[in-house]
Design a protein around this motif. Structure first.
Motif, PDB file in Angstrom:
ATOM      1  N   VAL A  33     -13.900  -9.701  10.209  1.00  0.00           N
ATOM      2  CA  VAL A  33     -12.450  -9.592  10.387  1.00  0.00           C
ATOM      3  C   VAL A  33     -11.836  -8.884   9.186  1.00  0.00           C
ATOM      4  O   VAL A  33     -10.986  -7.990   9.330  1.00  0.00           O
ATOM      5  N   TYR A  34     -12.272  -9.270   7.997  1.00  0.00           N
ATOM      6  CA  TYR A  34     -11.784  -8.586   6.793  1.00  0.00           C
ATOM      7  C   TYR A  34     -12.101  -7.092   6.863  1.00  0.00           C
ATOM      8  O   TYR A  34     -11.250  -6.246   6.554  1.00  0.00           O
ATOM      9  N   SER A  35     -13.313  -6.761   7.274  1.00  0.00           N
ATOM     10  CA  SER A  35     -13.718  -5.355   7.360  1.00  0.00           C
ATOM     11  C   SER A  35     -12.845  -4.601   8.357  1.00  0.00           C
ATOM     12  O   SER A  35     -12.486  -3.438   8.128  1.00  0.00           O
TER      13      SER A  35
ATOM     14  N   ALA B 290     -10.387  -1.536   7.589  1.00  0.00           N
ATOM     15  CA  ALA B 290     -10.552  -0.274   8.314  1.00  0.00           C
ATOM     16  C   ALA B 290      -9.268   0.192   8.979  1.00  0.00           C
ATOM     17  O   ALA B 290      -9.184   1.340   9.421  1.00  0.00           O
ATOM     18  N   GLY B 291      -8.268  -0.691   9.076  1.00  0.00           N
ATOM     19  CA  GLY B 291      -6.997  -0.262   9.654  1.00  0.00           C
ATOM     20  C   GLY B 291      -6.433  -1.141  10.739  1.00  0.00           C
ATOM     21  O   GLY B 291      -5.327  -0.882  11.222  1.00  0.00           O
ATOM     22  N   ALA B 292      -7.167  -2.182  11.158  1.00  0.00           N
ATOM     23  CA  ALA B 292      -6.571  -3.138  12.102  1.00  0.00           C
ATOM     24  C   ALA B 292      -5.364  -3.778  11.422  1.00  0.00           C
ATOM     25  O   ALA B 292      -5.390  -4.075  10.225  1.00  0.00           O
TER      26      ALA B 292
ATOM     27  N   ARG C 106      -8.309 -12.573  -0.090  1.00  0.00           N
ATOM     28  CA  ARG C 106      -8.623 -13.232  -1.363  1.00  0.00           C
ATOM     29  C   ARG C 106     -10.105 -13.600  -1.449  1.00  0.00           C
ATOM     30  O   ARG C 106     -10.717 -13.549  -2.512  1.00  0.00           O
ATOM     31  N   GLU C 107     -10.696 -13.958  -0.298  1.00  0.00           N
ATOM     32  CA  GLU C 107     -12.089 -14.389  -0.282  1.00  0.00           C
ATOM     33  C   GLU C 107     -13.064 -13.223  -0.318  1.00  0.00           C
ATOM     34  O   GLU C 107     -14.090 -13.284  -1.010  1.00  0.00           O
ATOM     35  N   PHE C 108     -12.762 -12.146   0.415  1.00  0.00           N
ATOM     36  CA  PHE C 108     -13.751 -11.091   0.608  1.00  0.00           C
ATOM     37  C   PHE C 108     -13.474  -9.784  -0.124  1.00  0.00           C
ATOM     38  O   PHE C 108     -14.378  -8.956  -0.263  1.00  0.00           O
ATOM     39  N   ALA C 109     -12.256  -9.559  -0.593  1.00  0.00           N
ATOM     40  CA  ALA C 109     -11.951  -8.288  -1.261  1.00  0.00           C
ATOM     41  C   ALA C 109     -12.748  -8.163  -2.550  1.00  0.00           C
ATOM     42  O   ALA C 109     -12.895  -9.116  -3.308  1.00  0.00           O
TER      43      ALA C 109
END
Length: 224
Positions: free
Chosen positions: A99-101, A105-107, A144-147
């Motif tokens: 979801v983060y990706s 990507a632009g979602a 915050r978790e994945f960046a």
């Protein structure tokens, strides 16, 4: 006499036909929305976008042939910069790196597949309007978790094109505040905030409010 409102054109992309049919029926039940088609994989989604030009796409991330993440990237790469569709990622897991990706990507938003109908409809409308969406606080938590910091060195002043006011708005959006919250804290109208957000998105080459948050975290600009 006022002109009739043009309905928001929605496409549903999911390999579970029962789910996509249900989403299409929900969309069609609303006077301001219309479903322009469904697809069961990313390849079909790309063709559907070319044929129908939807305003909003509900995009499942895990599909055969071309997955939703890759389809999101391809659709946005091929779309005109002044009028790309607004993509909402569909997921079964809220705290998911995929979801983060998709957001990176632009979602512009995400929905869990068990979301209540009111949340689905509110998210579609918010995505189309470029407004905060119901799960935006969860999306900020994902960032915050994945960046991770950018791989290449960050220019010393990546915000140099922004005005002082736009930098203030950037900082507040990066913290996850809604337009209404920013308007209240800055003593300006919500319309003024929206104008500043549109301007800073254009100057930074970003597509959505949540991409501002991602940009800020990846460039160590939270609180800038």
């Amino acid at each position: 006499m006022s002109e009739p409102t043009v309905p928001i054109r929605v496409a549903v992309v999911d390999d579970q036909r029962l789910f996509s049919s249900g989403m299409a029926m929900l969309v069609e039940s609303q006077p301001d929305l219309v479903c322009v088609g469904t697809a069961t994989n990313g390849q079909q989604a790309i063709a559907l976008v070319e044929q129908e030009g939807p305003d909003v796409i509900l995009m499942d991330l895990r599909m055969p042939v071309i997955n939703g993440l890759e389809a999101t990237r391809l659709i946005l790469e091929q779309a005109p910069p002044d009028g790309p569709p607004r993509i909402v990622a569909l997921t079964t897991i809220r705290r998911d790196e995929a979801v983060y990706s998709a957001l990176a990507a632009g979602a512009v938003a995400f929905l869990t597949k068990d979301a209540e109908p009111e949340i689905v409809l509110a998210t579609i409308r918010a995505a189309h309007a470029g407004a905060a969406f119901p799960t935006e606080s969860s999306a900020v938590d994902l960032v915050r978790e994945f960046a991770a910091p950018a791989a290449s060195p960050v220019p010393s002043d990546v915000l140099h094109d922004l005005t002082g006011r736009e930098r203030e708005i950037f900082s507040l959006v990066a913290r996850g505040l809604s337009n209404a919250e920013i308007a209240e804290s800055e003593f300006v109208s919500e319309a003024t905030v929206k104008s500043h957000v549109r301007s800073l998105l254009s100057k930074l080459g970003l597509r959505s409010r949540i991409q501002v948050v991602i940009f800020a975290y990846e460039n160590a600009l939270v609180g800038a």
